[in-house]
Design a protein around this motif. Sequence first.
Motif, PDB file in Angstrom:
ATOM      1  N   LEU A  26      -1.890   3.302   7.193  1.00  0.00           N
ATOM      2  CA  LEU A  26      -0.478   3.706   7.129  1.00  0.00           C
ATOM      3  C   LEU A  26       0.375   2.658   6.429  1.00  0.00           C
ATOM      4  O   LEU A  26       1.304   3.004   5.697  1.00  0.00           O
ATOM      5  CB  LEU A  26       0.059   3.985   8.519  1.00  0.00           C
ATOM      6  CG  LEU A  26      -0.485   5.263   9.130  1.00  0.00           C
ATOM      7  CD1 LEU A  26      -0.027   5.410  10.565  1.00  0.00           C
ATOM      8  CD2 LEU A  26      -0.077   6.472   8.311  1.00  0.00           C
ATOM      9  N   LYS A  27       0.052   1.408   6.627  1.00  0.00           N
ATOM     10  CA  LYS A  27       0.792   0.343   5.939  1.00  0.00           C
ATOM     11  C   LYS A  27       0.649   0.488   4.428  1.00  0.00           C
ATOM     12  O   LYS A  27       1.635   0.366   3.690  1.00  0.00           O
ATOM     13  CB  LYS A  27       0.314  -1.032   6.397  1.00  0.00           C
ATOM     14  CG  LYS A  27       1.045  -2.182   5.725  1.00  0.00           C
ATOM     15  CD  LYS A  27       0.686  -3.500   6.336  1.00  0.00           C
ATOM     16  CE  LYS A  27       1.323  -4.696   5.682  1.00  0.00           C
ATOM     17  NZ  LYS A  27       2.453  -4.532   4.833  1.00  0.00           N
TER      18      LYS A  27
ATOM     19  N   ARG B 251       9.283  11.210   6.285  1.00  0.00           N
ATOM     20  CA  ARG B 251       8.485  12.396   6.597  1.00  0.00           C
ATOM     21  C   ARG B 251       7.112  12.051   7.142  1.00  0.00           C
ATOM     22  O   ARG B 251       6.357  12.936   7.527  1.00  0.00           O
ATOM     23  CB  ARG B 251       8.351  13.270   5.348  1.00  0.00           C
ATOM     24  CG  ARG B 251       9.696  13.889   4.971  1.00  0.00           C
ATOM     25  CD  ARG B 251       9.582  14.908   3.895  1.00  0.00           C
ATOM     26  NE  ARG B 251       8.745  16.014   4.363  1.00  0.00           N
ATOM     27  CZ  ARG B 251       8.067  16.811   3.545  1.00  0.00           C
ATOM     28  NH1 ARG B 251       8.121  16.632   2.249  1.00  0.00           N
ATOM     29  NH2 ARG B 251       7.336  17.775   4.022  1.00  0.00           N
ATOM     30  N   MET B 252       6.774  10.764   7.201  1.00  0.00           N
ATOM     31  CA  MET B 252       5.475  10.373   7.746  1.00  0.00           C
ATOM     32  C   MET B 252       5.408  10.646   9.246  1.00  0.00           C
ATOM     33  O   MET B 252       4.335  10.848   9.792  1.00  0.00           O
ATOM     34  CB  MET B 252       5.191   8.903   7.453  1.00  0.00           C
ATOM     35  CG  MET B 252       4.908   8.640   5.978  1.00  0.00           C
ATOM     36  SD  MET B 252       4.669   6.883   5.581  1.00  0.00           S
ATOM     37  CE  MET B 252       3.039   6.582   6.270  1.00  0.00           C
ATOM     38  N   VAL B 253       6.541  10.647   9.906  1.00  0.00           N
ATOM     39  CA  VAL B 253       6.624  10.976  11.328  1.00  0.00           C
ATOM     40  C   VAL B 253       7.373  12.294  11.419  1.00  0.00           C
ATOM     41  O   VAL B 253       8.501  12.409  10.963  1.00  0.00           O
ATOM     42  CB  VAL B 253       7.376   9.877  12.113  1.00  0.00           C
ATOM     43  CG1 VAL B 253       7.556  10.273  13.553  1.00  0.00           C
ATOM     44  CG2 VAL B 253       6.635   8.564  12.007  1.00  0.00           C
TER      45      VAL B 253
ATOM     46  N   GLY C  83      -3.089   3.616  16.606  1.00  0.00           N
ATOM     47  CA  GLY C  83      -2.759   2.684  15.522  1.00  0.00           C
ATOM     48  C   GLY C  83      -1.558   3.147  14.727  1.00  0.00           C
ATOM     49  O   GLY C  83      -0.750   2.340  14.264  1.00  0.00           O
ATOM     50  N   ALA C  84      -1.421   4.471  14.567  1.00  0.00           N
ATOM     51  CA  ALA C  84      -0.269   5.027  13.866  1.00  0.00           C
ATOM     52  C   ALA C  84       1.002   4.816  14.689  1.00  0.00           C
ATOM     53  O   ALA C  84       2.037   4.416  14.156  1.00  0.00           O
ATOM     54  CB  ALA C  84      -0.483   6.516  13.600  1.00  0.00           C
ATOM     55  N   ILE C  85       0.896   5.056  15.974  1.00  0.00           N
ATOM     56  CA  ILE C  85       2.069   4.875  16.846  1.00  0.00           C
ATOM     57  C   ILE C  85       2.532   3.417  16.816  1.00  0.00           C
ATOM     58  O   ILE C  85       3.725   3.142  16.702  1.00  0.00           O
ATOM     59  CB  ILE C  85       1.750   5.337  18.272  1.00  0.00           C
ATOM     60  CG1 ILE C  85       1.497   6.848  18.282  1.00  0.00           C
ATOM     61  CG2 ILE C  85       2.883   4.966  19.227  1.00  0.00           C
ATOM     62  CD1 ILE C  85       0.947   7.382  19.584  1.00  0.00           C
TER      63      ILE C  85
ATOM     64  N   GLU D  31       6.774  -0.289  15.078  1.00  0.00           N
ATOM     65  CA  GLU D  31       7.206  -1.507  14.375  1.00  0.00           C
ATOM     66  C   GLU D  31       8.203  -1.197  13.272  1.00  0.00           C
ATOM     67  O   GLU D  31       9.091  -2.003  12.991  1.00  0.00           O
ATOM     68  CB  GLU D  31       5.990  -2.233  13.802  1.00  0.00           C
ATOM     69  CG  GLU D  31       5.148  -2.913  14.847  1.00  0.00           C
ATOM     70  CD  GLU D  31       3.942  -3.630  14.274  1.00  0.00           C
ATOM     71  OE1 GLU D  31       3.858  -3.804  13.036  1.00  0.00           O
ATOM     72  OE2 GLU D  31       3.072  -4.036  15.065  1.00  0.00           O
ATOM     73  N   LYS D  32       8.064  -0.044  12.643  1.00  0.00           N
ATOM     74  CA  LYS D  32       8.982   0.342  11.565  1.00  0.00           C
ATOM     75  C   LYS D  32      10.263   0.972  12.105  1.00  0.00           C
ATOM     76  O   LYS D  32      11.190   1.256  11.349  1.00  0.00           O
ATOM     77  CB  LYS D  32       8.301   1.313  10.586  1.00  0.00           C
ATOM     78  CG  LYS D  32       7.182   0.662   9.789  1.00  0.00           C
ATOM     79  CD  LYS D  32       7.726  -0.466   8.932  1.00  0.00           C
ATOM     80  CE  LYS D  32       6.678  -1.105   8.079  1.00  0.00           C
ATOM     81  NZ  LYS D  32       7.182  -2.241   7.322  1.00  0.00           N
TER      82      LYS D  32
END
Length: 103
Positions: A41-42, A65-67, A78-80, A85-86
């Motif tokens: 994702l990074k 739109r990634m979430v 890992g995505a959460i 963090e973002k």
Amino acid sequence: YMMRLKKGSFLGVMEDVPVQTNDEYVVVPQQLPEEIAYTTLKVLWDNSDELRKVTARMRDWTRERMVSGQAAVPYHPGAIKFYREKGVWGGEMEKLQQQLLKR
């Protein structure tokens, strides 16, 4: 959900037209290490401007739109972690995640 294709955005689109669409997913197994999901994702997040140049399908893709509050599958831990963090993972997404995990 519905979106509008703008005139000339694709070959054969001669005028603005409403279309039904869906989100694209990166699907991984639950067993995938958290670090790999996070790093993937990074890379997508950090290179979003370049990705939009690769194909017309990615033209309207944005970090925001990634979430999606319309997600149909649960997010990987890992995505959460990455999205928290973002600052784009909030209470509504956590609620949706719990509903998706119950299915």
